[in-house]
Design a protein around this motif. Structure first.
Motif, PDB file in Angstrom:
ATOM      1  N   ARG A 262      29.038  59.651  17.343  1.00 31.16           N
ATOM      2  CA  ARG A 262      28.266  58.741  18.191  1.00 31.16           C
ATOM      3  C   ARG A 262      29.171  57.772  18.951  1.00 31.16           C
ATOM      4  O   ARG A 262      28.974  57.530  20.144  1.00 31.16           O
ATOM      5  CB  ARG A 262      27.285  57.953  17.326  1.00 31.16           C
ATOM      6  CG  ARG A 262      26.407  56.980  18.132  1.00 31.16           C
ATOM      7  CD  ARG A 262      25.581  56.083  17.233  1.00 31.16           C
ATOM      8  NE  ARG A 262      26.425  55.195  16.441  1.00 31.16           N
ATOM      9  CZ  ARG A 262      26.476  55.200  15.112  1.00 31.16           C
ATOM     10  NH1 ARG A 262      25.747  56.041  14.416  1.00 31.16           N
ATOM     11  NH2 ARG A 262      27.276  54.363  14.469  1.00 31.16           N
ATOM     12  N   GLU A 263      30.177  57.240  18.284  1.00 30.92           N
ATOM     13  CA  GLU A 263      30.988  56.180  18.880  1.00 30.92           C
ATOM     14  C   GLU A 263      32.142  56.702  19.728  1.00 30.92           C
ATOM     15  O   GLU A 263      32.483  56.112  20.762  1.00 30.92           O
ATOM     16  CB  GLU A 263      31.562  55.296  17.764  1.00 30.92           C
ATOM     17  CG  GLU A 263      32.499  54.202  18.264  1.00 30.92           C
ATOM     18  CD  GLU A 263      33.241  53.513  17.139  1.00 30.92           C
ATOM     19  OE1 GLU A 263      34.082  52.646  17.438  1.00 30.92           O
ATOM     20  OE2 GLU A 263      32.998  53.842  15.958  1.00 30.92           O
ATOM     21  N   LEU A 264      32.750  57.811  19.318  1.00 36.06           N
ATOM     22  CA  LEU A 264      34.034  58.202  19.888  1.00 36.06           C
ATOM     23  C   LEU A 264      33.968  59.336  20.908  1.00 36.06           C
ATOM     24  O   LEU A 264      34.892  59.489  21.713  1.00 36.06           O
ATOM     25  CB  LEU A 264      34.993  58.609  18.758  1.00 36.06           C
ATOM     26  CG  LEU A 264      35.250  57.546  17.677  1.00 36.06           C
ATOM     27  CD1 LEU A 264      36.126  58.113  16.581  1.00 36.06           C
ATOM     28  CD2 LEU A 264      35.891  56.300  18.299  1.00 36.06           C
ATOM     29  N   LEU A 265      32.915  60.156  20.881  1.00 26.36           N
ATOM     30  CA  LEU A 265      32.848  61.286  21.811  1.00 26.36           C
ATOM     31  C   LEU A 265      31.956  60.939  22.991  1.00 26.36           C
ATOM     32  O   LEU A 265      30.862  60.391  22.814  1.00 26.36           O
ATOM     33  CB  LEU A 265      32.326  62.535  21.098  1.00 26.36           C
ATOM     34  CG  LEU A 265      33.236  63.097  20.005  1.00 26.36           C
ATOM     35  CD1 LEU A 265      32.612  64.343  19.392  1.00 26.36           C
ATOM     36  CD2 LEU A 265      34.629  63.404  20.535  1.00 26.36           C
ATOM     37  N   PRO A 266      32.385  61.262  24.217  1.00 27.39           N
ATOM     38  CA  PRO A 266      31.615  60.892  25.408  1.00 27.39           C
ATOM     39  C   PRO A 266      30.439  61.830  25.633  1.00 27.39           C
ATOM     40  O   PRO A 266      30.547  63.045  25.451  1.00 27.39           O
ATOM     41  CB  PRO A 266      32.649  61.036  26.537  1.00 27.39           C
ATOM     42  CG  PRO A 266      33.586  62.100  26.053  1.00 27.39           C
ATOM     43  CD  PRO A 266      33.661  61.931  24.555  1.00 27.39           C
ATOM     44  N   ALA A 267      29.312  61.268  26.005  1.00 23.06           N
ATOM     45  CA  ALA A 267      28.134  62.073  26.336  1.00 23.06           C
ATOM     46  C   ALA A 267      28.346  62.771  27.669  1.00 23.06           C
ATOM     47  O   ALA A 267      29.204  62.404  28.466  1.00 23.06           O
ATOM     48  CB  ALA A 267      26.889  61.195  26.387  1.00 23.06           C
ATOM     49  N   GLY A 268      27.548  63.822  27.893  1.00 24.59           N
ATOM     50  CA  GLY A 268      27.656  64.585  29.137  1.00 24.59           C
ATOM     51  C   GLY A 268      27.239  63.763  30.337  1.00 24.59           C
ATOM     52  O   GLY A 268      26.359  62.911  30.251  1.00 24.59           O
ATOM     53  N   GLU A 269      27.904  64.035  31.444  1.00 28.06           N
ATOM     54  CA  GLU A 269      27.593  63.332  32.683  1.00 28.06           C
ATOM     55  C   GLU A 269      27.233  64.339  33.771  1.00 28.06           C
ATOM     56  O   GLU A 269      27.524  65.524  33.656  1.00 28.06           O
ATOM     57  CB  GLU A 269      28.790  62.487  33.131  1.00 28.06           C
ATOM     58  CG  GLU A 269      29.187  61.391  32.141  1.00 28.06           C
ATOM     59  CD  GLU A 269      30.388  60.618  32.615  1.00 28.06           C
ATOM     60  OE1 GLU A 269      30.960  60.993  33.667  1.00 28.06           O
ATOM     61  OE2 GLU A 269      30.767  59.638  31.950  1.00 28.06           O
ATOM     62  N   GLY A 270      26.631  63.849  34.820  1.00 26.94           N
ATOM     63  CA  GLY A 270      26.275  64.712  35.938  1.00 26.94           C
ATOM     64  C   GLY A 270      25.212  64.063  36.782  1.00 26.94           C
ATOM     65  O   GLY A 270      24.432  63.234  36.307  1.00 26.94           O
ATOM     66  N   ASP A 271      25.177  64.451  38.051  1.00 28.64           N
ATOM     67  CA  ASP A 271      24.215  63.892  38.995  1.00 28.64           C
ATOM     68  C   ASP A 271      22.985  64.779  39.035  1.00 28.64           C
ATOM     69  O   ASP A 271      23.023  65.890  39.578  1.00 28.64           O
ATOM     70  CB  ASP A 271      24.864  63.800  40.382  1.00 28.64           C
ATOM     71  CG  ASP A 271      23.925  63.205  41.418  1.00 28.64           C
ATOM     72  OD1 ASP A 271      22.827  62.737  41.035  1.00 28.64           O
ATOM     73  OD2 ASP A 271      24.284  63.215  42.614  1.00 28.64           O
ATOM     74  N   ALA A 272      21.901  64.307  38.436  1.00 28.62           N
ATOM     75  CA  ALA A 272      20.675  65.100  38.406  1.00 28.62           C
ATOM     76  C   ALA A 272      20.083  65.302  39.793  1.00 28.62           C
ATOM     77  O   ALA A 272      19.286  66.221  40.001  1.00 28.62           O
ATOM     78  CB  ALA A 272      19.641  64.428  37.496  1.00 28.62           C
ATOM     79  N   ASP A 273      20.469  64.459  40.746  1.00 30.65           N
ATOM     80  CA  ASP A 273      19.946  64.590  42.110  1.00 30.65           C
ATOM     81  C   ASP A 273      20.886  65.387  43.015  1.00 30.65           C
ATOM     82  O   ASP A 273      20.593  65.588  44.191  1.00 30.65           O
ATOM     83  CB  ASP A 273      19.725  63.200  42.716  1.00 30.65           C
ATOM     84  CG  ASP A 273      18.682  62.397  41.957  1.00 30.65           C
ATOM     85  OD1 ASP A 273      17.690  63.015  41.518  1.00 30.65           O
ATOM     86  OD2 ASP A 273      18.864  61.176  41.791  1.00 30.65           O
ATOM     87  N   GLY A 274      22.022  65.830  42.477  1.00 28.79           N
ATOM     88  CA  GLY A 274      22.993  66.572  43.275  1.00 28.79           C
ATOM     89  C   GLY A 274      22.633  68.045  43.367  1.00 28.79           C
ATOM     90  O   GLY A 274      21.592  68.495  42.866  1.00 28.79           O
TER      91      GLY A 274
END
Length: 671
Positions: free
Chosen positions: A244-256
């Motif tokens: 929870r603290e150390l790994l980054p969540a997924g990112e992305g532009d839902a409108d792209g």
């Protein structure tokens, strides 16, 4: 709600699937923890997985940690199924690398860690089985630092390792030794932190250290190590907090624009394809027309249903957005490795070596040859690296393999799912051919000995290693109809599947230098006359003759796959071992002797690795440890091995040319 796509990776039997079960239980998704031995786990859903107690196919299951939805992907640990791992790597936000506290760092562990580092995937290390006899803690941490990466730090201590009552206690900011080690590790990658550490006599605030740890872990610069047991649950809460603290969540532009990658394909009860897709950008909705494919071979389909993963199950939704994983239905021609959407920017790469072995699949009942080919084609949809090769002369099918276990799994799958009993011929090594120089040839249409209404000139030139096959034109694109141009280009790729010695030809440039055709003609009653007009068949049948003549002029060298190996063994057995390595055509480096042990690295033909593994216990009193993985292709010294040919290679089958001439041109006396 954020999404984290998390991979669980490990050497076989390190406890990946058991850890997955424990995580699901701790998160409240399942009430009872399944057993790998009993075949009752959530992610090993295939009957064959339950029978054998190993993971064969990647599986996705979901749970939540506070405001984070974790899509956990359990991957195979056996090296024969490394292709499944490769496809998963392309869709991960982070990973947990599982290491057994008893067996320690193993060959596959090294391969996986190197790849995770190369791709800069944020990775936590979980040392499992601290409750087992022979479990290591401090010594294993040193081994991880030496063999995997020095940028590691234990996040807790183990009390009573090797016993059922083993307990794992997380370190806190009150542990001065821990904060000192943490500061030193983080300062190696942060100049500002280093300056503050040097300038201030007082320890740095623990909150600042945790913030820096989270940032550097997310950048794959450091790798926190958690100890625990998937069976007893010791240390798992600390691991979950680390995820929870150390790994980054997924990112992305839902409108792209829509952009995603297909890492798994399965078939539903009705035979329809279901594609597992990670979306990097955009939003996909039910009934959307979605382009998919690879390179120029793009297709389009209508999404008929969308499922997402939710608390151990999957649910239907009307849409799925960037950062998430979904199961899409309706894309009939979709394949593993395809990209979806308008862009190929997220096309998955190759991180592991391709299969270097192949074997002929023989049906026990000759009448089931057609069914066998259909069944293997369906398996190849799920694993394209199976790479079917049809021998039309012998009516046999070959498949590419990573190892003997994969062969056994294919055999069992064909029997259980398709009702086809098969055997396998002896496994052989897959070589490849590269051109030695340049060669050119051309044939003028309807001039002896060319019976076809087609003029083709082709030149083949060597290209840099690893570049594959490139096709170019030195004729104007409009000099012939596009369908005829396309027929030549497609046939070039098919022809190069077998070179002078029968192996696939690669790392070359093929250039079309001459072209000519007969325009469409008809009789007085407007009936098309193919004897007066060029067809795509003329070009498809002439292209192999011209290309193979050019290839023969260029000449080829056969290259065999080589493995890089590392041996750890008693120093006193090195002398007797060296002649054995020479017999196996291995090239060892300089041995590193340290006390009574010796480490030896070098390269060995892939075809001889299994033989070395078999002989090693007797040669080293059972103390030798071998690690090996694919390194490169090396030119074969001496007489190159020939591969059985198919009748698609007309240079080596003159009767094929005569048959084709009679069939296509209708000339009994073509020669």
């Amino acid at each position: 709600m954020h999404t984290l796509n998390l991979g669980i990776l490990a050497h076989v039997d390190a406890g990946k699937t058991s850890l997955t079960e424990r995580l699901l239980h701790t998160a409240g998704v399942i009430d009872e923890i399944g057993s790998v031995d009993d075949g009752s786990t959530q992610t090993d859903s295939l009957a064959l997985e339950r029978q054998r107690g190993i993971t064969i196919k990647s599986a996705v299951v979901s749970f939540t940690i506070d405001d984070i939805t974790v899509n956990l992907i359990d991957t195979p640990g056996h090296p024969d199924f490394i292709a499944e791992v490769e496809r998963v790597l392309n869709v991960l936000d982070g990973a947990v690398l599982v290491i057994s506290a008893v067996e320690g760092v193993q060959a596959q562990t090294r391969v996986l860690m190197r790849t995770l580092q190369r791709l800069r995937i944020p990775t936590l290390i979980f040392v499992n089985k601290v409750d087992r006899g022979g479990a290591q803690d401090e010594s294993l941490l040193r081994s991880i630092s030496e063999k995997l990466t020095p940028a590691v730090l234990a996040m807790g201590s183990v009390d009573g390792p090797g016993g059922r009552d083993a307990r794992c206690t997380p370190y806190t900011g009150a542990d001065a030794d821990f904060t000192d080690r943490l500061t030193e590790l983080l300062a190696d990658h942060d100049d500002a932190l280093l300056a503050a550490y040097v300038e201030h006599a007082a320890p740095l605030p623990y909150s600042r250290l945790r913030e820096a740890l989270s940032m550097q872990t997310g950048q794959a610069l450091v790798h926190p190590v958690f100890f625990g047991s998937a069976i007893t649950g010791a240390g798992v809460d600390a691991l979950i907090s680390g995820v929870r603290e150390l790994l980054p969540a997924g990112e992305g532009d839902a409108d792209g624009p829509v952009s995603g990658s297909v890492f798994k394909v399965e078939r539903g009860p009705g035979g329809e394809k279901i594609a597992y897709v990670r979306l990097f950008s955009g939003t996909v909705r039910t009934r959307d027309r979605l382009p998919f494919g690879r390179g120029e071979g793009r297709d389009e389909g209508k999404v008929t249903a969308i499922s997402v993963f939710d608390r151990g199950s999957h649910v239907r939704e009307a849409a799925v957005g960037a950062g998430r994983i979904a199961k899409l239905r309706g894309l009939g021609g979709i394949r593993v490795g395809d990209t979806v959407g308008e862009s190929d920017a997220t096309a998955p790469g190759r991180w592991f070596a391709p299969p270097t072995l192949e074997s002929v699949v023989v049906p026990c009942a000759p009448a089931s040859r057609g069914e066998l080919h259909f069944a293997l084609a369906q398996l190849a949809e799920q694993d394209p690296l199976i790479n079917l090769r049809q021998d039309d002369i012998r009516k046999e099918v070959s498949v590419s393999l990573y190892g003997e276990v994969q062969k056994e799994v294919i055999q069992a799958t064909l029997a259980d799912e398709f009702g086809i009993d098969v055997t396998f011929r002896k496994t052989t090594t897959i070589c490849l051919e590269r051109p030695n120089g340049s060669g050119a040839a051309y044939e003028v249409g309807d001039q002896d000995p060319n019976p076809f209404l087609a003029t083709i000139g082709l030149r083949i030139d060597p290209a840099p290693i690893g570049s594959g096959i490139e096709y170019r034109l030195e004729v104007e694109l409009g000099s012939m109809p596009f369908s005829l141009m396309r027929a030549v280009e497609e046939t070039v790729g098919v022809t190069l599947q077998q070179g002078i010695h029968g192996w696939q030809v690669t790392d070359c440039v093929v250039t079309m230098t001459h072209s000519g055709y007969w325009p469409r003609q008809s009789h007085s009653h407007a009936v098309f006359d193919k004897s007066m007009s060029s067809t795509a068949g003329d070009f498809r049948n002439l292209t192999p003759l011209v290309l193979m003549s050019a290839l023969k002029e260029a000449g080829t060298t056969v290259y065999e796959p080589m493995h890089r190996f590392r041996l750890e063994l008693p120093a006193d057995v090195l002398g007797p071992l060296l002649p054995v390595l020479a017999h196996l055509r291995a090239v060892p480096g300089t041995p590193a002797v340290q006390g009574t042990t010796c480490a030896l690295e070098g390269e060995i033909p892939a075809a001889r690795v299994h033989e070395l593994q078999q002989q090693l216990p007797a040669l080293t009193r059972g103390e030798g440890v071998l690690e090996s993985d694919f390194d490169r292709y090396r030119a074969v010294v001496g007489t190159p091995p020939d591969r059985p040919r198919t009748d698609r290679n007309p240079l080596n089958r003159k009767e094929y040319l005569l048959h084709t001439v009679r069939r296509i041109a209708g000339r009994e006396d073509a020669r």
